[in-house]
Enzyme design. Structure first.
Site: not given
Ligand SMILES: C[S@@+](CC[C@H](N)C(=O)[O-])C[C@H]1O[C@@H](n2cnc3c(N)ncnc32)[C@H](O)[C@@H]1O
Length: 400
Positions: A55, A129, A221
């Protein structure tokens, strides 16, 4: 599953390797952008749960390099060709700095039809992350947990290293778009997976609420579990438009989908805070709905509008966009988010198996995981002599 077999069964896995994306998820973001024009006017983005980074790659290539994909890329190419073919094209191309190239010295001149890049100014992209991520051009990567409150100041500092002030960390709202593709390591226990996923989503949303500009966008998501309506209703309180989308590259068999929230507009008096985060039990001020005075009051007539898009297609809107009443169930308590499938119908079907040409070489992934969670397990297995030590046992037996 072998590499070739996976290539056959997963067209997007294969395509990602061929087109240089770190993961097949890149197509999900590209297809969402195609439907919702996510990157329009966007310069500052936070990519949550970003590893291995496909992404972020999309962000870097679209915003920093100015590349166009999908329909926009195709339209650009068509326009270049049309400009060239219809009178003065040659002259115009030359004026724009495009060169005529002599193909293999045969005297046949051909115009370089690669689309012109339109990079944007002042782009800031921060990717976060738990896992380390290989560097990407123009992207600041951070290894942090999005569920931890200390991540916000770190992220704000990464966005504005020169102007960030720790004394007023939440005084700025510097972000146009927050995207989150967060997923836990799936256990296979459906309810548990849905629960953990929803916790990640709430963490992403709370983080977004703290940093989004008014009018900003949030894309995340979701797993469509049974209580997902509550989430939609809460999102609808802080965003003007909330829709659920399923890109064609997301398998139909998976419960995954994406919420696309546009027009960040927190209710008056609402203060985002990670100390008192928004969650399933939070009561938010409800938007005021005007009560109808007579029981047989007629519903206002829908406004049907049409417009001609740049590409010549006529788009018909069957109702006023602000009129969400149609999506509210009787009693007015439950708001149903519109659901859209997105991605070109001619694009690969992520659930189909495709034949591969015989002479095809199977490619390695563009970016193998830098420190996958299973790395330690593999090391331990190796130390034990192979698959759960069975190989070692067999080898010793054979030697004796
Ligand atoms: C499906 S992957 C994301 C793929 C990514 N969007 C891409 O395009 O390459 C899900 C990621 O969520 C990350 N993740 C899960 N829990 C997290 C957390 N609490 N904080 C940060 N990242 C998390 C995982 O480490 C994993 O890399």
């Amino acid at each position: 599953m072998g590499k070739s077999s996976k290539d056959k069964r997963d067209a997007y896995y294969r395509l990602a390797k061929e087109e240089g994306w770190r993961a097949r998820s890149a197509y999900k973001l590209l297809q969402l952008d195609e439907e919702f024009n996510l990157f329009e006017g966007v310069t500052r983005v936070v990519d949550l749960c970003a590893a291995p980074g496909s992404w972020s790659q999309v962000l870097s290539r679209v915003l920093i390099k100015g590349e166009k994909f999908g329909r926009a890329g195709w339209q650009d190419k068509q326009k270049n060709m049309r400009d060239y073919v219809l009178g003065g094209g040659e002259k115009k191309e030359m004026e724009e700095g495009k060169e005529e190239v002599d193909v293999e010295g045969e005297g046949e001149k051909k115009v370089d039809s690669t689309p012109k890049l339109t990079p944007r100014e002042g782009i800031r992209i921060v990717a976060i992350d738990l896992q380390p991520m290989s560097p990407l051009e123009g992207v600041t990567t951070m290894r942090a947990d999005i569920t931890h409150p200390s991540t916000i100041p770190l992220m704000l500092k990464a966005l504005d290293p020169d102007t960030y002030s720790p004394s007023s960390p939440l005084n700025s709202s510097p972000v146009d778009l927050v995207i989150s593709d967060g997923a836990p390591d799936v256990t296979g226990l459906h309810d548990l997976d849905i629960y953990v996923q929803s916790q990640l989503l709430w963490a992403a949303l709370n983080l977004a609420l703290c940093v989004l500009k008014p009018g900003g966008k949030f894309v995340a998501k979701i797993f469509r579990g049974k209580d997902v309506d509550l989430l939609f209703a809460q999102l609808k309180i802080v965003f003007e438009r909330v829709r659920v989308a399923k890109p064609r590259s997301s398998r139909a068999s998976s419960i995954e989908a994406f919420v696309v929230c546009e027009g960040f507009c927190p209710p008056e008096g609402f203060m985002a805070s990670l100390e008192r985060p928004l969650g399933a039990g939070t009561v938010l001020p409800e938007p005021v709905r005007e009560e109808s005075t007579s029981s047989d009051a007629k519903k206002p007539e829908k406004k049907v509008t049409s417009r001609v898009r740049e590409d010549g297609a006529i788009e018909i809107d069957l109702g006023d966009e602000t009129d969400d009443e149609d999506d509210v169930e009787e009693g007015g308590r439950r708001w149903i988010a519109p659901f859209l499938a997105c991605g070109d119908l001619s694009a690969y079907d992520s659930d189909a198996t495709y034949h591969l040409p015989k002479d095809r070489v199977s490619l390695d992934p563009v970016q193998p995981p830098t420190a996958p969670p299973y790395k330690r397990a593999l090391e331990m297995r190796k130390l034990a002599g192979g698959a759960y030590g069975k190989t070692k046992g067999r080898a010793e037996k054979a030697a004796s």
